[in-house]
Design a protein around this motif. Structure first.
Motif, PDB file in Angstrom:
ATOM      1  N   VAL A   1       0.845  -1.204   0.000  1.00 11.73           N
ATOM      2  CA  VAL A   1       0.000   0.000   0.000  1.00 11.73           C
ATOM      3  C   VAL A   1       0.878   1.250   0.000  1.00 11.73           C
ATOM      4  N   GLN A   2       1.975   1.234   0.747  1.00  9.02           N
ATOM      5  CA  GLN A   2       2.887   2.372   0.724  1.00  9.02           C
ATOM      6  C   GLN A   2       3.475   2.576  -0.672  1.00  9.02           C
ATOM      7  N   ALA A   3       3.912   1.474  -1.287  1.00 12.99           N
ATOM      8  CA  ALA A   3       4.539   1.589  -2.610  1.00 12.99           C
ATOM      9  C   ALA A   3       3.575   2.177  -3.629  1.00 12.99           C
ATOM     10  N   ARG A   4       2.329   1.748  -3.576  1.00 12.03           N
ATOM     11  CA  ARG A   4       1.345   2.309  -4.512  1.00 12.03           C
ATOM     12  C   ARG A   4       1.139   3.795  -4.255  1.00 12.03           C
ATOM     13  N   ALA A   5       1.087   4.189  -2.971  1.00  8.76           N
ATOM     14  CA  ALA A   5       0.902   5.601  -2.643  1.00  8.76           C
ATOM     15  C   ALA A   5       2.071   6.449  -3.146  1.00  8.76           C
ATOM     16  N   LEU A   6       3.249   5.826  -3.246  1.00  4.48           N
ATOM     17  CA  LEU A   6       4.433   6.541  -3.730  1.00  4.48           C
ATOM     18  C   LEU A   6       4.538   6.536  -5.250  1.00  4.48           C
TER      19      LEU A   6
END
Length: 477
Positions: A429-434
């Motif tokens: 989820v963090q990677a997608r947000a980035l």
């Protein structure tokens, strides 16, 4: 390559993990692992929240360059802030006895059918709503923060509530997707205590200068709201290829269920005590809590036995179906001498207690497998969702005997892994947000499938033996 730190707090241990995500890459490495558990202080069982915060900072100090960080934890527990933003007392552990009898009294004011129609939640005596009904500091409080939101507040100074964890409080309207002012009023919780909701992927804020100095990270490092209920993060990392799957997030608790597009709020779901919790990307986790490996963990603690492989070998050699317990019986909820409680439970149900540690472990694991079988079959019937494969994720996926017993009991192939599912879901989820090209859960799960090895267990043995064992187990309640 995106490098992010995932703070993943379970009910018995915590860890800070480094995640790396890129084209065909999903790596996870452990930076810092630490103990987590209850602390008895006079007549109250607490979490040591300052130990968790200190351990979180220690892990971040060894992270090196990261583009972001996110926090997930167990559900239902919270901290209260006063008007100046200071914590009012150490958060109370959900296994504390302060909620004894509270659920029954509150249900006299708000009927169970009405409560379920709004929240869709399983009735558990430690749900946040019942903890708040027993809370002595409520009049002094100005803000309620779930555990990940509290830690995020200490890192950034920003207040908010991530949606997947908010959905576990029994103060959340599962259809409206927001706090329920009706329920808050009915149970005496001031609506202003409940912060603005965040979505998984929202930026909580950036690091406070003092935090940046202590961790060595830049102040511009964002803290990203992930599926902050650890099961929400775990389900993101279920390596399913299509929608015809069930999952068991297996750890201290076992969360057994399905992923759906909409909540199931029928009388059948309520009577079977299923819960509808918020998931990432608006999905619903239709599941039921089963006690999980807590019983085995407490047996190990009582025996001072850390050689789990030896215990499992002895359990594999023990006679099958000799003794069965109800793992969800209330006497197994609180910490204590679990082997003695199993003996007492057996005698109370007319069974001869297990005669060895191996037999005790066999009893616990077979009873868990039977509870999974009953729960999974109910879920499929109530939700009208057939299942072709069962994914076991989390720490319990390493327990080969439990995975095989689960496949045998449920009559389904079991795919075990990944072990660190909650941390992986956090990282994804963090990677997608980035900005990583992971547009949906299908893409995230495909990346997990191609980067992590799974173990498959096919059903063995005679289904009739499990039918008979299920009849015995649910007849001794």
């Amino acid at each position: 390559m995106r490098r992010v730190a995932a703070v993943d707090l379970g009910a018995s241990s915590g860890r800070v993990m480094l995640g790396e995500v890129g084209d065909g890459v999903l790596n996870l490495s452990e930076l810092h692992r630490f103990w987590n558990g209850p602390v008895q202080l006079r007549d109250t069982l607490h979490w040591d929240i300052l130990h968790l915060y200190r351990s979180l900072l220690e892990g971040l100090r060894s992270a090196g360059t990261v583009h972001a960080l996110g926090i997930d934890s167990w559900a239902v527990d919270y901290g209260l802030l006063d008007g100046s933003g200071r914590l009012l007392g150490n958060p109370v552990h959900y296994r504390d006895t302060r909620t004894d009898g509270v659920m029954e009294k509150l249900l006299e004011r708000v009927p169970a059918a009405e409560l379920y129609a709004i929240t869709g939640l399983q009735q558990l005596p430690f749900n946040t709503i019942y903890q708040l009904a027993a809370e002595h500091l409520l009049d002094q409080a100005r803000t309620l923060l779930m555990i990940p939101d509290l830690l995020g507040y200490w890192l950034t100074g920003e207040i908010g509530a991530e949606r997947t964890n908010a959905s576990t409080t029994q103060l959340y309207d599962v259809r409206a997707g927001d706090w329920s002012p009706v329920l808050a009023e009915r149970v005496g919780v001031r609506l202003e205590l409940l912060p603005r909701l965040r979505e998984p992927g929202d930026v909580v804020g950036t690091l406070l200068p003092a935090v940046a100095e202590e961790t060595g990270l830049p102040t511009a490092t964002p803290v990203i709201a992930v599926g902050s209920h650890d099961t929400a993060s775990s389900v993101v990392a279920v390596p399913a290829a299509d929608e015809r799957f069930a999952y068991i997030s297996s750890g201290t608790w076992s969360l057994v269920g399905l992923e759906l597009d909409a909540p199931v709020l029928s009388a059948e779901a309520r009577e079977a005590n299923f819960t509808n919790e918020g998931g990432v990307d608006g999905r619903i986790r239709f599941l039921r809590n089963v006690m999980g490996l807590w019983i085995l963990q407490e047996c190990q603690r009582a025996w001072a036995a850390d050689d789990l492989p030896r215990l499992l070998r002895d359990a594999a050699d023990a006679p099958p179906f000799a003794v069965l317990i109800d793992p969800d019986a209330p006497e197994f909820l609180a910490p204590g001498n679990m082997p003695r409680r199993i003996d007492e439970h057996c005698r109370a149900t007319g069974q001869e207690p297990p005669r060895s540690r191996g037999a005790t472990v066999r009893c616990v694991l077979e009873s868990l497998a039977l509870a999974y079988r009953r729960t999974l079959r109910l879920a499929q019937t109530i939700a009208d969702r057939p299942v072709d494969v069962l994914h076991v994720i989390g720490g319990g996926s390493q327990n080969e005997l439990l995975c095989q017993l689960t496949a045998d009991a449920c009559g389904l192939p079991v795919l075990a892994g990944p072990v660190e599912a909650s941390a992986l879901g956090n990282v994804l989820v963090q990677a997608r947000a980035l900005g990583e090209p992971l547009p949906d859960l299908d893409a995230m799960r495909a990346l997990v499938r191609t980067t992590h090895q799974l173990r498959r267990y096919e059903p063995q043995g005679k289904p009739a033996d499990w039918d008979a064992a299920e009849s015995r187990m649910f007849g001794i309640r």
